[in-house]
Design an enzyme around this catalytic site. Sequence first.
Site, short mmCIF file in Angstrom:
data_model
loop_
_atom_site.label_atom_id
_atom_site.label_comp_id
_atom_site.label_asym_id
_atom_site.label_seq_id
_atom_site.Cartn_x
_atom_site.Cartn_y
_atom_site.Cartn_z
N HIS A 197 -0.49 -15.21 2.14
CA HIS A 197 -0.50 -14.02 1.47
C HIS A 197 0.53 -13.76 1.45
CE1 HIS A 197 -0.14 -9.17 1.46
NE2 HIS A 197 -1.49 -9.55 1.47
N CYS A 235 -2.53 -11.18 -3.40
CA CYS A 235 -2.38 -9.65 -2.87
C CYS A 235 -1.45 -8.68 -4.29
CB CYS A 235 -1.96 -9.55 -1.91
SG CYS A 235 -1.19 -7.21 -1.00
N HIS A 264 -6.60 -9.79 -2.98
CA HIS A 264 -6.42 -8.24 -2.50
C HIS A 264 -6.44 -7.86 -3.65
CE1 HIS A 264 -5.02 -9.43 1.66
NE2 HIS A 264 -6.28 -10.01 2.00
N ASP A 309 -8.57 -4.41 -0.33
CA ASP A 309 -7.11 -3.65 0.56
C ASP A 309 -7.11 -2.38 1.03
OD1 ASP A 309 -5.38 -5.48 1.46
OD2 ASP A 309 -4.01 -5.69 -0.11
N HIS A 310 -6.38 -2.32 0.98
CA HIS A 310 -5.93 -1.01 1.06
C HIS A 310 -6.57 0.03 -0.08
CE1 HIS A 310 -2.14 -2.30 2.63
NE2 HIS A 310 -3.32 -3.18 3.56
N TYR A 323 -6.65 2.12 5.47
CA TYR A 323 -8.01 1.29 6.27
C TYR A 323 -8.86 2.51 6.71
CZ TYR A 323 -5.69 -2.89 5.95
OH TYR A 323 -4.98 -4.75 5.46
C1 DNO Z 1 -1.36 -5.33 2.91
C2 DNO Z 1 -1.67 -6.61 3.70
C3 DNO Z 1 -1.28 -7.38 4.08
C4 DNO Z 1 -2.28 -8.20 5.23
C5 DNO Z 1 -1.60 -9.05 6.05
C6 DNO Z 1 -1.85 -11.10 6.02
O1 DNO Z 1 -1.13 -6.38 1.97
O2 DNO Z 1 -3.19 -7.28 2.77
O3 DNO Z 1 -1.15 -6.09 5.54
O4 DNO Z 1 -3.25 -8.02 5.82
O5 DNO Z 1 -0.08 -9.25 5.55
O6 DNO Z 1 -1.20 -11.46 6.92
MN MN Z 2 -2.50 -7.70 0.65
#
Ligand code: DNO
Ligand code: MN
Length: 348
Positions: A197, A235, A264, A309-310, A323
Amino acid sequence: MKMTFRWYGESDPVTLENIRQIPGMVGIVSAIYDVPVGEVWPVEKLQALRDRIERAGLKFEVVESVPTHEDIKLGKPSRDRLIANFQQNIRNCAAVGVKVICYNFMPVFDWTRTEMAKELPDGSTTLSFDAAEVAKIDPEKGISLPGWDASYKPEELKALLEEYKSVDEQKLWANLEYFLKAIIPVAEEVGVKMAMHPDDPPRPIFGLPRIMKNRDDYARLIGIVDSPSNGITLCSGSLGADLCNSVESMVREFGAKGRIHFGHLRNVKVEADGSFYESTHRSCDGSLDMAAIVKAYYDTGFDGYWRPDHGRMIWGETGKPGYGLYDRALGAVYLNGLWEAVSKYGRA
Ligand code: DNO
Ligand code: MN
């Protein structure tokens, strides 16, 4: 493309049964959360997690994240035991059918934000990063950040920051190389793809080095061990927080090499000074052209995993910022729509 959703286990207010009802959802991204960082995840715990997910009609093929102990990033003598544990974690994950493991190499702090609930004009709330506010923080006087204050005691954090004073980018790269050379052969042997990531946001913070910020960093990463098991979690929201990064070109370049195993997908609205907030997934609400990014994935024949992702907090939902169920579900549906459109009418 296989659409997945992150789930934090039984304590997550979002249920597997609800996730199952999101159109097109096939898998869960999860981890073992009650084993201390650096220790081995028992196979029985992984099996129980997999069985629970499968009973809900979903698959468990992606782990996010196996945490990388700070001593590995610092290159301390204790790293060899911790790396052996990490290798065992790869084996244990493979034993229950996991195909991709997301991890990162960010010192001390993983994602960094200054606000967990910035209110947007429509009344929703979202995670945000104010560059001026971060610039005001003097690490010598202690760092207080939303989402992190419970993770470290002030004196622990101070000691850790002190240790990192001798680790610059070059040293961090050397420590990463040592780690990769130990773990990638194990991943290869058991058929797991490791997926790094990026730094979030992709810039050094509080004087700590960050080495997974852009195209060149990823080119260097995949060159260290030339194996499909040495891959990427691309991401969009993390990399997109630097307007100099072209997420689309990165998808095209590393996708063509077969090194993106996990995508992501989220959008960010970025200001010229580097401040940003996490917008809805739609292209017109943020700074990223999500359609162009999706098309790039499609054109490279992507058959790995995605997750939305978020998301923002909407419709009165409470819980872990970023989340919730609703906005991530909307994101997944929007991304599925883009994928369908590009796959029917948008061939390169
Ligand atoms: C942010 C999220 C992060 C991710 C970790 C992966 O974009 O996706 O919190 O989960 O950094 O190791
Ligand atoms: Mn991410």
